[in-house]
Design an enzyme around this catalytic site. Structure first.
Site, mmCIF file in Angstrom:
data_model
loop_
_atom_site.group_PDB
_atom_site.id
_atom_site.type_symbol
_atom_site.label_atom_id
_atom_site.label_comp_id
_atom_site.label_asym_id
_atom_site.label_seq_id
_atom_site.Cartn_x
_atom_site.Cartn_y
_atom_site.Cartn_z
ATOM 1 N N GLU A 66 0.864 -1.333 0.181
ATOM 2 C CA GLU A 66 -0.112 0.080 -0.022
ATOM 3 C C GLU A 66 0.744 1.127 -0.107
ATOM 4 O O GLU A 66 1.763 1.450 0.976
ATOM 5 C CB GLU A 66 -1.005 0.184 1.222
ATOM 6 C CG GLU A 66 -1.774 1.211 1.081
ATOM 7 C CD GLU A 66 -2.968 1.075 2.036
ATOM 8 O OE1 GLU A 66 -3.832 2.158 2.231
ATOM 9 O OE2 GLU A 66 -3.411 -0.152 2.540
ATOM 10 N N ASP A 141 -2.115 12.157 -2.914
ATOM 11 C CA ASP A 141 -2.404 13.682 -3.080
ATOM 12 C C ASP A 141 -2.581 14.050 -4.306
ATOM 13 O O ASP A 141 -1.690 13.882 -5.306
ATOM 14 C CB ASP A 141 -1.074 14.378 -2.666
ATOM 15 C CG ASP A 141 -1.047 15.919 -2.248
ATOM 16 O OD1 ASP A 141 -1.825 16.575 -3.205
ATOM 17 O OD2 ASP A 141 -0.193 16.224 -1.551
ATOM 18 N N GLU A 219 -12.863 9.807 3.196
ATOM 19 C CA GLU A 219 -13.834 9.405 1.992
ATOM 20 C C GLU A 219 -15.319 9.915 2.352
ATOM 21 O O GLU A 219 -15.863 10.652 1.397
ATOM 22 C CB GLU A 219 -13.894 7.880 1.689
ATOM 23 C CG GLU A 219 -15.013 7.588 0.600
ATOM 24 C CD GLU A 219 -14.847 6.180 0.060
ATOM 25 O OE1 GLU A 219 -15.761 5.866 -0.577
ATOM 26 O OE2 GLU A 219 -14.142 5.400 0.745
#
Length: 237
Positions: A66, A141, A219
């Protein structure tokens, strides 16, 4: 060194992240002190050559990387949901890594390791070609100003490097709440000959939001602000 490696090496005068403060809470500092020596390391401190993931995790298992784990909300939950998979998170923000260690402690995770530093350097210098089962890049980003788009992580050279590190059938899963960046991601990944869009037949080529991807505070805030979340899933051919 492959052509894609040389291209990315040439480009790393421009990085996709900024260094932020390192001040941690008391709990984060304690988690760092307890667990970083066994669960974490610095990309810059790794010995030359490929990372020995099997030795670090103490077993042979599929390895998922990740890139940019942030505060570790998704990372910890996904690692807990897939104990048969080893999860390696690379992040530059020290308090975020410390928070992830706290989450790992709470969930008693043994299948998670953390690296602090530049993910592209990690991929180029310490990951064997064809060794990763998957790569996740969630909400990188966006560098929304046009003059800063060159700083975005998802560029042709970086995606070529990622593809070269995936095992056949491995995947790269991307998610973003910035429409322009999502379109760039789709264009870049679609142009990479070693990748195939798993959801090419879906409207626009976007992947339906996987139920197994945790909904983070980040989110939820994007939804509240009216930004649509887009997922992309590409497989190594």
């Amino acid at each position: 060194m492959s052509t894609s490696d040389q291209q990315v090496q040439h480009r790393r005068t421009i990085v996709s992240y900024v260094q932020r403060g390192e001040r941690m809470t008391v709990g984060q500092q304690r988690a760092w002190d307890r667990h970083w020596p066994s669960m974490g390391d610095s990309v810059d401190a790794l010995p030359p050559g490929p990372l020995d993931a099997a030795a670090w995790f103490g077993r042979e298992a599929p390895l998922v990387l990740e890139i940019g784990s942030g505060m570790g909300e998704s990372t910890a939950q996904l690692a807990a949901a897939a104990p048969e998979v080893d999860h390696l998170a690379v992040e530059v923000y020290k308090p975020g890594l410390a928070q992830l260690l706290l989450r790992a402690e709470h969930l008693e995770l043994s299948n998670l390791r953390l690296l602090r530093g530049d993910a592209v350097v990690l991929l180029r210098e310490h990951v064997r070609p064809g060794s990763l089962a998957g790569v996740r890049i969630f909400f990188p980003d966006p560098w929304p100003k046009k003059r800063h788009h060159k700083r975005r992580l998802v560029q042709p050279e970086t995606i070529a490097l990622i593809a070269s590190r995936l095992a056949p059938g491995g995947y790269v899963h991307l998610a973003t709440d910035w429409e322009n960046y999502a379109e760039q991601m789709l264009e870049v990944c679609s142009a990479e000959p070693e990748l195939r869009n798993r959801c090419a037949d879906e409207p626009g080529g976007w992947a339906p939001r996987p139920e197994w991807r945790p909904v983070t505070k980040f989110e939820s805030r994007a939804h509240d602000e009216g930004r649509e979340i887009r997922d992309l899933l590409f497989d190594r051919v």
